[in-house]
Design a protein around this motif. Structure first.
Motif, mmCIF file in Angstrom:
data_model
loop_
_atom_site.group_PDB
_atom_site.id
_atom_site.type_symbol
_atom_site.label_atom_id
_atom_site.label_comp_id
_atom_site.label_asym_id
_atom_site.label_seq_id
_atom_site.Cartn_x
_atom_site.Cartn_y
_atom_site.Cartn_z
ATOM 1 N N GLY A 143 -37.465 36.137 40.029
ATOM 2 C CA GLY A 143 -37.207 35.945 41.455
ATOM 3 C C GLY A 143 -36.209 36.935 42.021
ATOM 4 N N VAL A 144 -35.202 37.284 41.238
ATOM 5 C CA VAL A 144 -34.166 38.200 41.718
ATOM 6 C C VAL A 144 -34.596 39.655 41.564
ATOM 7 N N TYR A 145 -35.153 39.988 40.397
ATOM 8 C CA TYR A 145 -35.422 41.387 40.065
ATOM 9 C C TYR A 145 -36.906 41.749 40.027
ATOM 10 N N GLY A 146 -37.772 40.764 40.150
ATOM 11 C CA GLY A 146 -39.195 41.043 40.088
ATOM 12 C C GLY A 146 -39.741 41.194 38.680
ATOM 13 N N SER A 147 -38.903 40.959 37.682
ATOM 14 C CA SER A 147 -39.299 41.112 36.278
ATOM 15 C C SER A 147 -38.383 40.257 35.410
ATOM 16 N N ASP A 148 -38.904 39.833 34.274
ATOM 17 C CA ASP A 148 -38.055 39.139 33.307
ATOM 18 C C ASP A 148 -37.986 39.942 32.008
ATOM 19 N N GLY A 149 -37.887 41.240 32.172
ATOM 20 C CA GLY A 149 -37.704 42.118 31.018
ATOM 21 C C GLY A 149 -36.326 41.949 30.412
ATOM 22 N N GLU A 150 -36.073 42.658 29.344
ATOM 23 C CA GLU A 150 -34.821 42.511 28.601
ATOM 24 C C GLU A 150 -33.594 42.770 29.476
ATOM 25 N N ARG A 151 -33.615 43.852 30.258
ATOM 26 C CA ARG A 151 -32.458 44.171 31.086
ATOM 27 C C ARG A 151 -32.243 43.119 32.170
ATOM 28 N N GLU A 152 -33.323 42.685 32.800
ATOM 29 C CA GLU A 152 -33.213 41.690 33.870
ATOM 30 C C GLU A 152 -32.717 40.349 33.337
ATOM 31 N N LEU A 153 -33.240 39.937 32.189
ATOM 32 C CA LEU A 153 -32.767 38.688 31.573
ATOM 33 C C LEU A 153 -31.306 38.801 31.173
ATOM 34 N N ASP A 154 -30.902 39.955 30.680
ATOM 35 C CA ASP A 154 -29.503 40.158 30.305
ATOM 36 C C ASP A 154 -28.596 40.031 31.525
ATOM 37 N N ALA A 155 -29.033 40.576 32.647
ATOM 38 C CA ALA A 155 -28.237 40.465 33.871
ATOM 39 C C ALA A 155 -28.084 39.007 34.301
ATOM 40 N N VAL A 156 -29.167 38.241 34.201
ATOM 41 C CA VAL A 156 -29.103 36.825 34.564
ATOM 42 C C VAL A 156 -28.206 36.072 33.582
ATOM 43 N N ARG A 157 -28.334 36.347 32.298
ATOM 44 C CA ARG A 157 -27.485 35.666 31.304
ATOM 45 C C ARG A 157 -26.001 35.961 31.530
ATOM 46 N N ARG A 158 -25.675 37.195 31.897
ATOM 47 C CA ARG A 158 -24.268 37.517 32.186
ATOM 48 C C ARG A 158 -23.740 36.651 33.324
ATOM 49 N N ALA A 159 -24.589 36.464 34.341
ATOM 50 C CA ALA A 159 -24.162 35.741 35.532
ATOM 51 C C ALA A 159 -24.098 34.231 35.349
ATOM 52 N N VAL A 160 -25.054 33.651 34.597
ATOM 53 C CA VAL A 160 -25.123 32.184 34.538
ATOM 54 C C VAL A 160 -24.809 31.595 33.171
ATOM 55 N N VAL A 161 -24.646 32.436 32.167
ATOM 56 C CA VAL A 161 -24.269 31.944 30.842
ATOM 57 C C VAL A 161 -22.893 32.478 30.464
ATOM 58 N N ASP A 162 -22.759 33.796 30.383
ATOM 59 C CA ASP A 162 -21.513 34.386 29.906
ATOM 60 C C ASP A 162 -20.327 34.094 30.813
ATOM 61 N N LEU A 163 -20.526 34.211 32.101
ATOM 62 C CA LEU A 163 -19.436 34.001 33.058
ATOM 63 C C LEU A 163 -18.880 32.575 32.995
ATOM 64 N N PRO A 164 -19.717 31.536 33.168
ATOM 65 C CA PRO A 164 -19.149 30.182 33.073
ATOM 66 C C PRO A 164 -18.650 29.849 31.671
ATOM 67 N N TYR A 165 -19.331 30.352 30.636
ATOM 68 C CA TYR A 165 -18.888 30.104 29.262
ATOM 69 C C TYR A 165 -17.470 30.626 29.060
ATOM 70 N N GLY A 166 -17.228 31.854 29.505
ATOM 71 C CA GLY A 166 -15.892 32.439 29.348
ATOM 72 C C GLY A 166 -14.836 31.642 30.084
ATOM 73 N N ALA A 167 -15.146 31.210 31.305
ATOM 74 C CA ALA A 167 -14.180 30.432 32.077
ATOM 75 C C ALA A 167 -13.936 29.069 31.436
ATOM 76 N N LEU A 168 -15.005 28.404 31.030
ATOM 77 C CA LEU A 168 -14.844 27.100 30.378
ATOM 78 C C LEU A 168 -14.022 27.230 29.106
ATOM 79 N N ARG A 169 -14.294 28.260 28.342
ATOM 80 C CA ARG A 169 -13.560 28.461 27.083
ATOM 81 C C ARG A 169 -12.070 28.684 27.351
ATOM 82 N N ARG A 170 -11.769 29.444 28.392
ATOM 83 C CA ARG A 170 -10.368 29.732 28.703
ATOM 84 C C ARG A 170 -9.609 28.476 29.124
ATOM 85 N N TYR A 171 -10.245 27.632 29.926
ATOM 86 C CA TYR A 171 -9.540 26.490 30.500
ATOM 87 C C TYR A 171 -9.738 25.180 29.751
ATOM 88 N N ALA A 172 -10.574 25.148 28.748
ATOM 89 C CA ALA A 172 -10.880 23.895 28.065
ATOM 90 C C ALA A 172 -9.672 23.266 27.383
#
Length: 195
Positions: A143-172
């Motif tokens: 929906g965002v990039y028009g493709s779910d290739g490796e680079r596009e999926l990596d960009a989505v994972r950074r935004a919705v997995v890595d970012l909240p994971y890092g914040a949760l880990r820091r403040y837990a």
């Protein structure tokens, strides 16, 4: 109809989780879990099979609770960026509302908990649980990039997995999450996906 269970499964799993988080995975023996939960040792063996069964059930319950929240939040949004933002917000909500489950997922992998490697039954169940998450990440990428290739999926994972994971880990392990964290992470998720 079977009689109701005398010893609540959630109480047993909560006791196992607490032992692991306070004293480490090795402290969570069947005997210690039984003592902490008030359930007889025989009940634990009957219901879960062994120590690995109890700890696997506790970890998978935490994962299920997390995924239920983030996937439900994403499903409620048609717009892919709003779905990603909703997932980020839901991850923070999970951390606030189920902090002990969040700590378990953030700090311990199944192989850290178990005697030996996770078995094929666990791996199959984990793969089945993760399938809807991967499908949602692919939907957002398309929906965002028009493709779910490796680079596009990596960009989505950074935004919705890595970012909240890092914040949760820091403040837990602090006194709580800062009030401004939600707004900042939502804005960061939007910014990452917009570039």
């Amino acid at each position: 109809m079977a009689p109701p269970r005398k010893h609540d499964t959630d109480v047993i799993l909560d006791a196992a989780r607490t032992l692991v988080l306070r004293e480490g995975p090795r402290a969570a023996s069947v005997a210690a879990i039984a003592e902490a939960s008030g359930a007889p040792v025989g009940t634990l063996y009957h219901r879960f099979g062994n120590r690995n069964g109890v700890l696997t059930a506790a970890w998978l319950r935490a994962l299920d609770r997390f995924q239920t929240g983030v996937l439900g939040a994403a499903a409620a949004q048609d717009d892919p960026i709003e779905a990603a933002v909703a997932m980020t917000a839901a991850a923070l909500t999970f951390g606030r509302e189920r902090l002990e489950d969040a700590k378990l997922l953030l700090n311990l992998r199944p192989r850290d908990l178990l005697d030996g490697a996770p078995d094929s039954e666990f791996n199959d169940r984990l793969a089945a649980m993760n399938e809807p998450l991967f499908a949602t990440l692919s939907r957002i990428a398309r929906g965002v990039y028009g493709s779910d290739g490796e680079r596009e999926l990596d960009a989505v994972r950074r935004a919705v997995v890595d970012l909240p994971y890092g914040a949760l880990r820091r403040y837990a392990y602090t006194d709580g999450f800062p009030d401004w964290l939600d707004a900042d992470l939502v804005a960061a998720t939007r910014a990452l996906l917009a570039t």
